[in-house]
Design a protein around this motif. Structure first.
Motif, PDB file in Angstrom:
ATOM      1  N   ASP A  88     -57.963  41.603 -61.983  1.00  0.00           N
ATOM      2  CA  ASP A  88     -58.227  40.725 -61.563  1.00  0.00           C
ATOM      3  C   ASP A  88     -57.568  40.031 -60.370  1.00  0.00           C
ATOM      4  OD1 ASP A  88     -60.892  40.488 -62.763  1.00  0.00           O
ATOM      5  OD2 ASP A  88     -60.518  39.095 -64.092  1.00  0.00           O
ATOM      6  N   ARG A  89     -56.268  40.829 -60.457  1.00  0.00           N
ATOM      7  CA  ARG A  89     -55.257  40.105 -59.580  1.00  0.00           C
ATOM      8  C   ARG A  89     -55.589  40.377 -57.689  1.00  0.00           C
ATOM      9  NH1 ARG A  89     -48.854  41.743 -59.781  1.00  0.00           N
ATOM     10  NH2 ARG A  89     -47.924  40.778 -57.620  1.00  0.00           N
ATOM     11  N   LEU A  90     -55.420  38.835 -57.034  1.00  0.00           N
ATOM     12  CA  LEU A  90     -55.642  39.268 -55.553  1.00  0.00           C
ATOM     13  C   LEU A  90     -54.480  39.586 -54.907  1.00  0.00           C
ATOM     14  CD1 LEU A  90     -57.799  35.956 -55.435  1.00  0.00           C
ATOM     15  CD2 LEU A  90     -58.583  38.203 -54.958  1.00  0.00           C
ATOM     16  N   ASN A  91     -54.708  41.314 -54.298  1.00  0.00           N
ATOM     17  CA  ASN A  91     -53.761  41.227 -53.950  1.00  0.00           C
ATOM     18  C   ASN A  91     -53.422  41.655 -52.732  1.00  0.00           C
ATOM     19  OD1 ASN A  91     -53.276  43.736 -56.025  1.00  0.00           O
ATOM     20  ND2 ASN A  91     -55.156  44.111 -55.777  1.00  0.00           N
ATOM     21  N   ASP A  92     -51.802  41.240 -52.219  1.00  0.00           N
ATOM     22  CA  ASP A  92     -51.703  40.834 -50.745  1.00  0.00           C
ATOM     23  C   ASP A  92     -51.614  41.483 -50.059  1.00  0.00           C
ATOM     24  OD1 ASP A  92     -51.178  39.345 -48.006  1.00  0.00           O
ATOM     25  OD2 ASP A  92     -49.520  38.426 -48.617  1.00  0.00           O
ATOM     26  N   VAL A  93     -52.341  41.988 -48.851  1.00  0.00           N
ATOM     27  CA  VAL A  93     -52.442  44.044 -48.310  1.00  0.00           C
ATOM     28  C   VAL A  93     -51.969  43.558 -47.392  1.00  0.00           C
ATOM     29  CG1 VAL A  93     -54.223  44.849 -50.457  1.00  0.00           C
ATOM     30  CG2 VAL A  93     -55.035  44.203 -47.816  1.00  0.00           C
ATOM     31  N   ARG A  94     -51.128  42.405 -46.805  1.00  0.00           N
ATOM     32  CA  ARG A  94     -50.408  42.284 -44.897  1.00  0.00           C
ATOM     33  C   ARG A  94     -52.008  42.919 -44.215  1.00  0.00           C
ATOM     34  NH1 ARG A  94     -46.048  40.284 -46.086  1.00  0.00           N
ATOM     35  NH2 ARG A  94     -45.945  39.057 -48.726  1.00  0.00           N
ATOM     36  N   SER A  95     -50.981  44.114 -43.850  1.00  0.00           N
ATOM     37  CA  SER A  95     -51.471  44.098 -41.891  1.00  0.00           C
ATOM     38  C   SER A  95     -52.878  45.274 -43.061  1.00  0.00           C
ATOM     39  CB  SER A  95     -50.867  45.020 -41.394  1.00  0.00           C
ATOM     40  OG  SER A  95     -49.999  44.087 -40.731  1.00  0.00           O
ATOM     41  N   ALA A  96     -53.288  46.121 -43.888  1.00  0.00           N
ATOM     42  CA  ALA A  96     -54.519  45.783 -44.528  1.00  0.00           C
ATOM     43  C   ALA A  96     -55.635  45.426 -43.359  1.00  0.00           C
ATOM     44  CB  ALA A  96     -54.654  46.483 -45.868  1.00  0.00           C
ATOM     45  N   SER A  97     -55.533  43.903 -43.814  1.00  0.00           N
ATOM     46  CA  SER A  97     -56.803  42.620 -43.407  1.00  0.00           C
ATOM     47  C   SER A  97     -57.376  43.478 -42.175  1.00  0.00           C
ATOM     48  CB  SER A  97     -56.095  41.837 -42.755  1.00  0.00           C
ATOM     49  OG  SER A  97     -55.190  41.713 -44.664  1.00  0.00           O
ATOM     50  N   LYS A  98     -56.116  44.391 -41.573  1.00  0.00           N
ATOM     51  CA  LYS A  98     -56.468  44.488 -39.818  1.00  0.00           C
ATOM     52  C   LYS A  98     -57.806  44.874 -39.801  1.00  0.00           C
ATOM     53  CE  LYS A  98     -51.762  43.756 -37.576  1.00  0.00           C
ATOM     54  NZ  LYS A  98     -51.723  43.588 -38.181  1.00  0.00           N
ATOM     55  N   MET A 326     -56.032  51.992 -44.288  1.00  0.00           N
ATOM     56  CA  MET A 326     -55.860  50.675 -43.783  1.00  0.00           C
ATOM     57  C   MET A 326     -54.066  50.744 -44.584  1.00  0.00           C
ATOM     58  SD  MET A 326     -59.151  49.513 -45.939  1.00  0.00           S
ATOM     59  CE  MET A 326     -58.953  47.428 -46.338  1.00  0.00           C
ATOM     60  N   SER A 327     -53.942  50.114 -44.208  1.00  0.00           N
ATOM     61  CA  SER A 327     -52.431  50.250 -44.016  1.00  0.00           C
ATOM     62  C   SER A 327     -51.551  48.950 -43.863  1.00  0.00           C
ATOM     63  CB  SER A 327     -51.261  50.968 -43.481  1.00  0.00           C
ATOM     64  OG  SER A 327     -49.904  51.228 -43.435  1.00  0.00           O
ATOM     65  N   GLY A 328     -50.760  48.251 -45.433  1.00  0.00           N
ATOM     66  CA  GLY A 328     -50.104  46.787 -44.438  1.00  0.00           C
ATOM     67  C   GLY A 328     -48.576  46.797 -45.298  1.00  0.00           C
ATOM     68  N   ASN A 329     -47.853  46.265 -45.287  1.00  0.00           N
ATOM     69  CA  ASN A 329     -46.486  45.615 -45.382  1.00  0.00           C
ATOM     70  C   ASN A 329     -46.479  45.585 -46.690  1.00  0.00           C
ATOM     71  OD1 ASN A 329     -43.557  44.851 -46.094  1.00  0.00           O
ATOM     72  ND2 ASN A 329     -43.902  43.215 -44.458  1.00  0.00           N
ATOM     73  N   GLY A 330     -45.448  46.649 -47.097  1.00  0.00           N
ATOM     74  CA  GLY A 330     -44.854  46.446 -48.622  1.00  0.00           C
ATOM     75  C   GLY A 330     -45.873  48.150 -49.071  1.00  0.00           C
ATOM     76  N   GLY A 331     -45.925  48.823 -47.866  1.00  0.00           N
ATOM     77  CA  GLY A 331     -46.628  50.121 -48.710  1.00  0.00           C
ATOM     78  C   GLY A 331     -48.107  49.724 -49.432  1.00  0.00           C
ATOM     79  N   THR A 347     -51.573  50.111 -54.072  1.00  0.00           N
ATOM     80  CA  THR A 347     -51.634  48.037 -53.849  1.00  0.00           C
ATOM     81  C   THR A 347     -49.735  47.918 -54.366  1.00  0.00           C
ATOM     82  OG1 THR A 347     -52.520  47.157 -55.926  1.00  0.00           O
ATOM     83  CG2 THR A 347     -53.263  47.044 -54.604  1.00  0.00           C
ATOM     84  N   SER A 348     -49.447  47.557 -53.901  1.00  0.00           N
ATOM     85  CA  SER A 348     -47.688  47.177 -53.876  1.00  0.00           C
ATOM     86  C   SER A 348     -47.139  46.203 -53.460  1.00  0.00           C
ATOM     87  CB  SER A 348     -46.574  48.336 -52.699  1.00  0.00           C
ATOM     88  OG  SER A 348     -45.296  48.216 -53.099  1.00  0.00           O
ATOM     89  N   THR A 349     -45.455  45.683 -54.114  1.00  0.00           N
ATOM     90  CA  THR A 349     -45.343  44.091 -53.928  1.00  0.00           C
ATOM     91  C   THR A 349     -43.976  44.612 -53.250  1.00  0.00           C
ATOM     92  OG1 THR A 349     -44.396  43.375 -55.561  1.00  0.00           O
ATOM     93  CG2 THR A 349     -46.138  43.199 -54.901  1.00  0.00           C
ATOM     94  N   ALA A 350     -43.855  45.791 -52.055  1.00  0.00           N
ATOM     95  CA  ALA A 350     -42.545  46.259 -51.701  1.00  0.00           C
ATOM     96  C   ALA A 350     -42.128  45.466 -50.949  1.00  0.00           C
ATOM     97  CB  ALA A 350     -42.119  47.731 -52.018  1.00  0.00           C
ATOM     98  N   TYR A 351     -42.263  44.734 -50.318  1.00  0.00           N
ATOM     99  CA  TYR A 351     -42.491  43.969 -49.232  1.00  0.00           C
ATOM    100  C   TYR A 351     -40.790  43.947 -47.733  1.00  0.00           C
ATOM    101  CZ  TYR A 351     -46.489  41.824 -50.971  1.00  0.00           C
ATOM    102  OH  TYR A 351     -47.729  41.604 -51.585  1.00  0.00           O
ATOM    103  N   ALA A 358     -43.136  55.276 -47.774  1.00  0.00           N
ATOM    104  CA  ALA A 358     -42.903  56.496 -47.848  1.00  0.00           C
ATOM    105  C   ALA A 358     -43.093  56.303 -49.635  1.00  0.00           C
ATOM    106  CB  ALA A 358     -41.198  57.220 -47.507  1.00  0.00           C
ATOM    107  N   GLN A 359     -42.340  55.488 -49.975  1.00  0.00           N
ATOM    108  CA  GLN A 359     -43.283  55.689 -51.407  1.00  0.00           C
ATOM    109  C   GLN A 359     -44.793  55.648 -51.688  1.00  0.00           C
ATOM    110  OE1 GLN A 359     -40.652  53.044 -54.279  1.00  0.00           O
ATOM    111  NE2 GLN A 359     -41.980  51.984 -54.141  1.00  0.00           N
TER     112      GLN A 359
END
Length: 373
Positions: A88-98, A326-331, A347-351, A358-359
């Motif tokens: 249920d976590r809302l993942n901040d997907v950064r630029s994948a939003s584009k 779709m790709s966003g900061n943090g991987g 999903t990742s928080t490695a912002y 790469a990971q």
């Protein structure tokens, strides 16, 4: 035991160390979100790479990855949450939003609210004119130029000296005026001009452009981006939890920071894979999805770009296959591989971590793809 067999057994152990037994695999659970589920064992997936993936994501050697969700042939076959991730976590997907903004442009075109991707951007903002650095070439910038990151604005997020770098936009109040005021860029001798570039467009990653594309959708639909997304995209997909950001003046942030649950991100990937359909319902026209998932610019030596979607190539059983993402900061990624009818969410928080992309790509390439039947 023959020597050759012992060597083969040892090699398999080295490739997938400490893998959990296949019997520990648990198929995704069917819920109320509309996702059909399937057992990867019945579909002849190799469970050893998936078990090795879980070991790696829980032993501390991989930082930040919070979920991996995999669907094939329209059914979820794998779902795992790690490092504090939850269903249920809302993942901040950064630029994948584009990439979501690109879908919303398609929805507006389907409804006749935007005539086509050749619509001129500045025509939607008469109240913001006159703009700084007036130039006929600015007035000719189209929505497609923004969707393909190939406008003539001097805007490059990868260049800290660029006038249009996104960090400069964030410290202003009027993000839209910031974008519209950008000067026309020049091409230094070592830079490839549009006429000499693949597909006739020179790529430059520009968040201000994606933000402006979202602002065009708002002007054309007379609705906030979040409200329009809810109506034409999220509700038809059964997405009930989402968070959109907005600029200081309240314009929807179509360039990044939208938050979705992992299974809902997989729905967006499935929608793209199925030509704009979700469970038989046409949500976005197939014609637009085809256009969106076609290469329009070369982003890097190893990647092309569609309409705010990346195109990569990854190997499956030794043969490179096209993957849209779709790709966003943090991987953060939503990978779509048409040849395998495959959707994978990571999903990742490695912002802002140098190895984040790469990971996540390694997880997709070395574990998910190697587990394919």
């Amino acid at each position: 035991m023959p020597i050759a067999f012992r060597r083969l057994l040892l090699a398999s152990i080295l490739i997938f160390p400490l893998a959990a037994p296949a019997k520990d695999y648990q198929p995704p659970t069917a819920g109320s979100d509309g996702w059909p589920v399937a057992d990867a064992r019945a579909a002849h997936w190799d469970l050893a790479p998936l078990a090795a993936l879980e070991t790696r994501l829980t032993d501390g050697s991989t930082k930040g990855i919070t979920s991996v969700v995999v669907a094939q042939h329209g059914k979820l076959v794998y779902e795992g949450y790690f490092n504090g991730g939850e269903a249920d976590r809302l993942n901040d997907v950064r630029s994948a939003s584009k990439s979501v903004t690109a879908l919303l442009v398609g929805a507006a075109i389907d409804r006749g609210l935007i005539p086509h991707v050749q619509a001129r951007v500045y025509d939607y903002f008469p109240d913001k004119q006159p703009v700084q650095h007036p130039d006929p070439r600015k007035q000719a910038i189209t929505l497609e130029d923004l969707l393909t990151m190939s406008s003539l604005w001097e805007c490059d997020d990868e260049n800290p000296f660029s006038t249009g770098n996104e960090e400069r936009m964030y410290v202003t109040e009027d993000w839209l005026q910031f974008a519209l005021d950008l000067p026309i860029k020049g091409f230094a001798p070592w830079m490839t001009r549009p006429k000499d570039s693949p597909y006739g467009r020179a790529f430059s990653y520009c968040t201000a452009g994606a933000f402006t594309a979202g602002a065009v959708v708002e002007r054309a639909t007379h609705k906030g981006l979040a409200a329009f997304a809810s109506e034409v995209l999220e509700k038809p997909l059964g997405i009930t939890a989402v968070q959109w950001n907005a600029s200081p003046l309240g314009i929807g942030m179509g360039g990044g920071g939208t938050r979705y649950r992992s299974r809902d991100l997989a729905k967006l990937g499935q929608l793209a894979l199925d030509g704009g359909r979700w469970q038989g319902r046409q949500v976005i026209s197939t014609a637009y999805i085809t256009q969106m998932l076609s290469p329009h610019t070369q982003a890097r030596d190893d990647a092309d770009y569609g309409y705010l979607w990346w195109r990569f190539r990854f190997p499956v059983h030794g043969v490179d296959q096209t993957v849209w993402a779709m790709s966003g900061n943090g991987g953060n990624y939503v990978f779509v591989m048409p040849s395998q009818q495959l959707v994978t969410v990571i999903t990742s928080t490695a912002y802002n971590q140098r190895n984040a992309h790469a990971q996540s790509q390694e997880v997709f390439r070395e574990y998910v793809l190697k587990a394919l039947p």
